[in-house]
Scaffold this motif. Structure first.
Motif, PDB file in Angstrom:
ATOM      1  N   VAL A  21       0.987  -0.944  -0.143  1.00  0.00           N
ATOM      2  CA  VAL A  21      -0.430   0.533  -0.408  1.00  0.00           C
ATOM      3  C   VAL A  21       1.062   1.422   0.034  1.00  0.00           C
ATOM      4  O   VAL A  21       0.456   2.592   0.417  1.00  0.00           O
ATOM      5  N   GLY A  22       2.242   1.006  -0.015  1.00  0.00           N
ATOM      6  CA  GLY A  22       2.937   2.061   0.089  1.00  0.00           C
ATOM      7  C   GLY A  22       4.468   2.202   0.693  1.00  0.00           C
ATOM      8  O   GLY A  22       3.970   3.266   1.053  1.00  0.00           O
ATOM      9  N   GLY A  23       3.975   1.559   1.563  1.00  0.00           N
ATOM     10  CA  GLY A  23       4.924   1.868   2.775  1.00  0.00           C
ATOM     11  C   GLY A  23       4.177   2.419   4.017  1.00  0.00           C
ATOM     12  O   GLY A  23       3.415   2.665   4.141  1.00  0.00           O
ATOM     13  N   PRO A  24       4.990   2.212   4.689  1.00  0.00           N
ATOM     14  CA  PRO A  24       4.452   2.692   6.415  1.00  0.00           C
ATOM     15  C   PRO A  24       3.798   4.369   6.296  1.00  0.00           C
ATOM     16  O   PRO A  24       3.184   4.036   6.702  1.00  0.00           O
ATOM     17  N   GLU A  25       3.746   5.075   5.128  1.00  0.00           N
ATOM     18  CA  GLU A  25       3.294   5.722   5.205  1.00  0.00           C
ATOM     19  C   GLU A  25       2.284   6.187   5.330  1.00  0.00           C
ATOM     20  O   GLU A  25       0.607   6.954   5.106  1.00  0.00           O
ATOM     21  N   TYR A  26       1.677   5.032   4.116  1.00  0.00           N
ATOM     22  CA  TYR A  26       0.337   4.444   4.243  1.00  0.00           C
ATOM     23  C   TYR A  26      -0.548   3.158   4.741  1.00  0.00           C
ATOM     24  O   TYR A  26      -1.606   3.002   3.985  1.00  0.00           O
ATOM     25  N   VAL A  27       0.281   2.715   6.123  1.00  0.00           N
ATOM     26  CA  VAL A  27      -0.298   1.801   6.678  1.00  0.00           C
ATOM     27  C   VAL A  27      -1.820   1.763   6.911  1.00  0.00           C
ATOM     28  O   VAL A  27      -1.795   0.915   7.309  1.00  0.00           O
ATOM     29  N   HIS A  28      -1.842   2.916   7.002  1.00  0.00           N
ATOM     30  CA  HIS A  28      -2.681   2.933   8.182  1.00  0.00           C
ATOM     31  C   HIS A  28      -4.339   2.909   7.423  1.00  0.00           C
ATOM     32  O   HIS A  28      -5.503   2.687   7.469  1.00  0.00           O
ATOM     33  N   CYS A  29      -4.342   2.902   5.656  1.00  0.00           N
ATOM     34  CA  CYS A  29      -5.037   2.248   5.008  1.00  0.00           C
ATOM     35  C   CYS A  29      -6.027   0.791   5.016  1.00  0.00           C
ATOM     36  O   CYS A  29      -6.991   0.525   4.909  1.00  0.00           O
ATOM     37  N   LYS A  86       0.542  -6.466  14.902  1.00  0.00           N
ATOM     38  CA  LYS A  86       1.211  -5.999  14.112  1.00  0.00           C
ATOM     39  C   LYS A  86       1.924  -4.826  12.998  1.00  0.00           C
ATOM     40  O   LYS A  86       3.111  -4.760  12.678  1.00  0.00           O
ATOM     41  N   ILE A  87       0.441  -4.448  12.537  1.00  0.00           N
ATOM     42  CA  ILE A  87       1.135  -3.250  11.270  1.00  0.00           C
ATOM     43  C   ILE A  87       1.493  -2.228  12.591  1.00  0.00           C
ATOM     44  O   ILE A  87       1.662  -1.081  12.363  1.00  0.00           O
ATOM     45  N   SER A  88       1.275  -2.295  13.755  1.00  0.00           N
ATOM     46  CA  SER A  88       0.959  -1.085  14.972  1.00  0.00           C
ATOM     47  C   SER A  88       2.334  -0.468  14.629  1.00  0.00           C
ATOM     48  O   SER A  88       2.595   0.547  14.617  1.00  0.00           O
ATOM     49  N   GLN A  89       3.308  -1.280  14.545  1.00  0.00           N
ATOM     50  CA  GLN A  89       4.943  -1.645  14.455  1.00  0.00           C
ATOM     51  C   GLN A  89       5.147  -0.166  13.582  1.00  0.00           C
ATOM     52  O   GLN A  89       6.245   0.219  13.433  1.00  0.00           O
ATOM     53  N   GLU A  90       4.304  -0.501  12.791  1.00  0.00           N
ATOM     54  CA  GLU A  90       4.665   0.379  10.973  1.00  0.00           C
ATOM     55  C   GLU A  90       4.293   1.631  11.075  1.00  0.00           C
ATOM     56  O   GLU A  90       4.501   3.100  10.329  1.00  0.00           O
ATOM     57  N   HIS A  91       3.382   2.060  12.051  1.00  0.00           N
ATOM     58  CA  HIS A  91       2.526   3.442  12.396  1.00  0.00           C
ATOM     59  C   HIS A  91       3.871   4.708  12.833  1.00  0.00           C
ATOM     60  O   HIS A  91       4.610   3.954  14.148  1.00  0.00           O
ATOM     61  N   SER A  92       4.413   5.508  12.210  1.00  0.00           N
ATOM     62  CA  SER A  92       5.005   6.350  13.485  1.00  0.00           C
ATOM     63  C   SER A  92       4.157   6.799  14.660  1.00  0.00           C
ATOM     64  O   SER A  92       3.027   6.575  14.763  1.00  0.00           O
ATOM     65  N   PRO A  93       4.895   6.817  15.860  1.00  0.00           N
ATOM     66  CA  PRO A  93       4.107   8.156  16.584  1.00  0.00           C
ATOM     67  C   PRO A  93       2.632   9.041  16.466  1.00  0.00           C
ATOM     68  O   PRO A  93       1.984   8.650  17.081  1.00  0.00           O
ATOM     69  N   ASP A 142       1.255   9.248  13.423  1.00  0.00           N
ATOM     70  CA  ASP A 142       0.465   8.098  12.762  1.00  0.00           C
ATOM     71  C   ASP A 142      -0.052   7.142  13.374  1.00  0.00           C
ATOM     72  O   ASP A 142      -1.898   6.949  13.715  1.00  0.00           O
ATOM     73  N   LEU A 143       0.359   7.233  14.599  1.00  0.00           N
ATOM     74  CA  LEU A 143      -0.451   6.081  15.755  1.00  0.00           C
ATOM     75  C   LEU A 143      -1.706   6.509  17.087  1.00  0.00           C
ATOM     76  O   LEU A 143      -2.748   6.239  17.306  1.00  0.00           O
ATOM     77  N   GLU A 144      -1.263   8.303  17.134  1.00  0.00           N
ATOM     78  CA  GLU A 144      -2.381   8.860  17.365  1.00  0.00           C
ATOM     79  C   GLU A 144      -3.575   9.099  16.801  1.00  0.00           C
ATOM     80  O   GLU A 144      -4.734   9.245  17.172  1.00  0.00           O
ATOM     81  N   VAL A 145      -3.120   8.979  15.435  1.00  0.00           N
ATOM     82  CA  VAL A 145      -4.152   9.891  14.718  1.00  0.00           C
ATOM     83  C   VAL A 145      -4.668   8.422  13.821  1.00  0.00           C
ATOM     84  O   VAL A 145      -5.847   8.873  14.118  1.00  0.00           O
ATOM     85  N   HIS A 146      -4.620   7.163  13.341  1.00  0.00           N
ATOM     86  CA  HIS A 146      -5.342   6.522  13.250  1.00  0.00           C
ATOM     87  C   HIS A 146      -5.651   5.704  13.982  1.00  0.00           C
ATOM     88  O   HIS A 146      -7.080   4.731  14.744  1.00  0.00           O
ATOM     89  N   PHE A 147      -4.485   4.886  14.746  1.00  0.00           N
ATOM     90  CA  PHE A 147      -4.631   3.629  15.306  1.00  0.00           C
ATOM     91  C   PHE A 147      -4.849   3.689  16.532  1.00  0.00           C
ATOM     92  O   PHE A 147      -6.394   2.756  16.781  1.00  0.00           O
TER      93      PHE A 147
END
Length: 576
Positions: A66-74, A100-107, A109-114
């Motif tokens: 999906v384009g790497g960690p930048e787009y993992v929230h998709c 698993k993919i939570s580790q791919e989120h930046s801090p 993105d983790l607060e914004v999406h996860f």
């Protein structure tokens, strides 16, 4: 897609960099396909559970697609939906992928999406989403701000007191994991109260999971807090009215022992372990009996022997004659290990009578478990002390009506042979090993063949030439064709261990003679045997003796014989 080459959008391309253009096109296409398939996903949410399970598993590996960690929230929306379905295995796999993919989120993105996803699941109307949320708190908590952390702790507290038992079970199962990522002050202020509440829950399925969390919590607290914060709850669990809770305490006893330390073990856990060994439920006694060796090993060395002899051994003596065979079998699998802890004198005086009693037990699993752990006693007192009682037990197991019991004793025969020595083996056990070669169950004959190979490796080729090989080759004239085939299987197994001379002079003539057997199954196994032992033979024997016989078999009337003969000829040609 090529029409977008000049746009400054999500598909922004650079005209002077062909590779960048191609990569961006590829990423744009993949993201476009993903969003299209997500709309399709909405219509397949009620697909077969097997499909949903595969989808939940694979989405965890889609980060680069999906384009790497930048787009993992998709990936979060479809996994969030999967985490709410009714089928447990699908939810569990979706949670695993989310972790698993939570580790791919930046801090950020983790607060914004996860983290919002976790909140939505935790406050969902259906218990399925709330159970899934329990597995996600620990992976996002360490990487969010203090304000968000407070919200996460509150959500977890709410789920621990949820009206639905399934949610409380999920929270109890993740309590220890969540405690490990919390700051020390919150372990005392939040986790202990939740642990106490869950350990007193009306549902025993919740209480037993709280016992498992106790191990993690105990490792996080300083020694001085364990007595006041953990031990009252643990004592309560060890005496719980539900046998399942007591079973969990028994099953986790060694881990608990290590977590609380030696002082609390002496004062609290030794009496608790005694009670579990005497429990009214056989399942609890069996679980505790299985931990006897480990518990004794972990006792403080300064008074280990005294504790075992005074408190543990009397209970062990009672379990040797327990009415339940599973309890006796569990004890038999570990009791031998006590000999290395107590030493030679105590073993001879106190343990040896128990070993001998178990060797005469009516249950074959008990006798088998004792025999399979003889190496522990051999190190301490030598096997000769047991040999007189050992032999009748081995004979009974070797002739047991259950073929799986016979199979198990065959697997331990090389170990016994090494401990008893070649003289004792030849005198007492050799006949048994040969009898297994003509057992009516194929698995036994196969295991007996492997057993002979291991014995030859242990005792040497000369012993095999004098003791084993003549008896094996004698079976080549047996009226039963299955026994004649066993001769071939034995030759296959023994040839390498026995070496070129024995194989060429004694085994090869028998194999060649059997090429004229009336049964086609024997003849094509001759071809397979000649191919198998070929690498052991010298080139002269291959050229003058083996090849002519294989060429003859290649013209056999039976199709299988011809096929395997041709296969063998091809194999032999590569050796010449």
């Amino acid at each position: 897609a090529s029409s977008r080459c000049g746009e400054d959008s999500h598909g922004k391309l650079y005209k002077n960099d062909t590779e960048t253009q191609l990569y961006s096109l590829k990423m744009y296409s993949i993201i476009h396909i993903f969003y299209s398939s997500y709309h399709l996903w909405k219509y397949t949410i009620y697909d077969e559970d097997e499909v949903l399970l595969a989808l939940a598993e694979q989405l965890g590996n889609f980060t680069m697609l999906v384009g790497g960690p930048e787009y993992v929230h998709c990936l979060l929306p479809p996994l969030e939906s999967l985490a709410t379905v009714e089928e447990t295995v699908v939810r569990d796999k979706a949670v695993e992928s989310l972790r698993k993919i939570s580790q791919e989120h930046s801090p950020v993105d983790l607060e914004v999406h996860f983290e919002p996803l976790v909140k939505r699941l935790a406050s969902g109307d259906w218990f399925t989403s709330r159970t899934s949320a329990c597995g996600l708190f620990s992976v996002c908590y360490p990487r969010v701000s203090s304000t968000v952390k407070a919200e996460i702790r509150q959500h977890f507290r709410t789920l621990c007191s949820d009206d639905t038992p399934m949610v409380r079970r999920a929270a109890a199962s993740k309590l220890g994991e969540f405690a490990k990522v919390l700051e020390p002050e919150y372990v005392k202020s939040d986790i202990i109260s939740l642990f106490t509440a869950l350990a007193s829950d009306e549902q025993d399925s919740v209480r037993l999971l709280a016992v498992e969390a106790c191990v993690s919590i105990a490792t996080l607290l300083p020694q001085e807090d364990l007595e006041t914060l953990v031990m009252p709850t643990l004592r309560q669990a060890a005496e719980d009215k539900s046998w399942r809770v007591r079973y969990m305490v028994a099953d986790k006893f060694s881990e608990l022992q290590k977590a609380v330390g030696s002082e609390i073990t002496k004062n609290d856990l030794v009496p608790a372990f005694q009670n579990l060994l005497k429990d009214c439920e056989a399942e609890v006694r069996a679980a505790a009996a299985n931990k006897v060796k480990e518990f004794c090993e972990n006792l403080p060395e300064d008074n280990r022997e005294q504790i075992i002899m005074t408190h543990i051994l009397p209970c062990v003596k009672e379990l040797v004659s327990d009415t339940n065979q599973h309890v006796k079998s569990a004890l038999a699998s570990v009791i031998m290990g006590l000999s290395t802890i107590l030493g030679k004198d105590n073993t001879i005086e106190h343990l040896l009578p128990l070993f001998l009693a178990q060797l005469k037990d009516e249950c074959p699993e008990v006798r088998l478990n004792i025999i399979s752990n003889l190496d522990c006693v051999n190190e301490v007192i030598g096997i000769r002390q047991l040999s007189q009682s050992l032999l009748p037990a081995i004979v009974e197991l070797a002739e047991d009506a259950k073929w799986r019991v016979r199979l198990a004793i065959i697997e331990y025969m090389p170990l016994l042979a090494g401990q008893l020595g070649v003289e004792f083996f030849d005198e007492k056990l050799n006949t048994l090993c040969m009898a297994w070669l003509i057992d009516h169950v194929y698995a036994i004959r196969e295991a007996a063949t492997c057993n002979l190979m291991k014995l030859v490796e242990k005792f040497g080729a000369e012993w095999a030439q004098n003791t084993i090989v003549p008896k094996v080759l004698g079976m080549a004239n047996d009226p039963n064709y299955l026994h004649r085939m066993t001769t071939l299987f034995c030759i296959n197994a023994l040839s390498e261990a026995c070496g070129q001379e024995i194989t060429t002079k004694q085994m090869l003539p028998v194999v060649l003679k059997m090429s004229n057997d009336q049964v086609a199954n024997v003849r094509f196994n001759v071809a397979k045997s000649l191919q198998k032992i070929g690498p052991v033979l010298d080139s002269n024997a291959l050229q003058t003796e083996v090849k002519p016989v294989l060429e003859k078999l290649a013209t056999d009337s039976d199709m299988d014989v011809k096929y395997f003969a041709q296969e063998a000829i091809s194999g032999i040609q590569s050796l010449l």
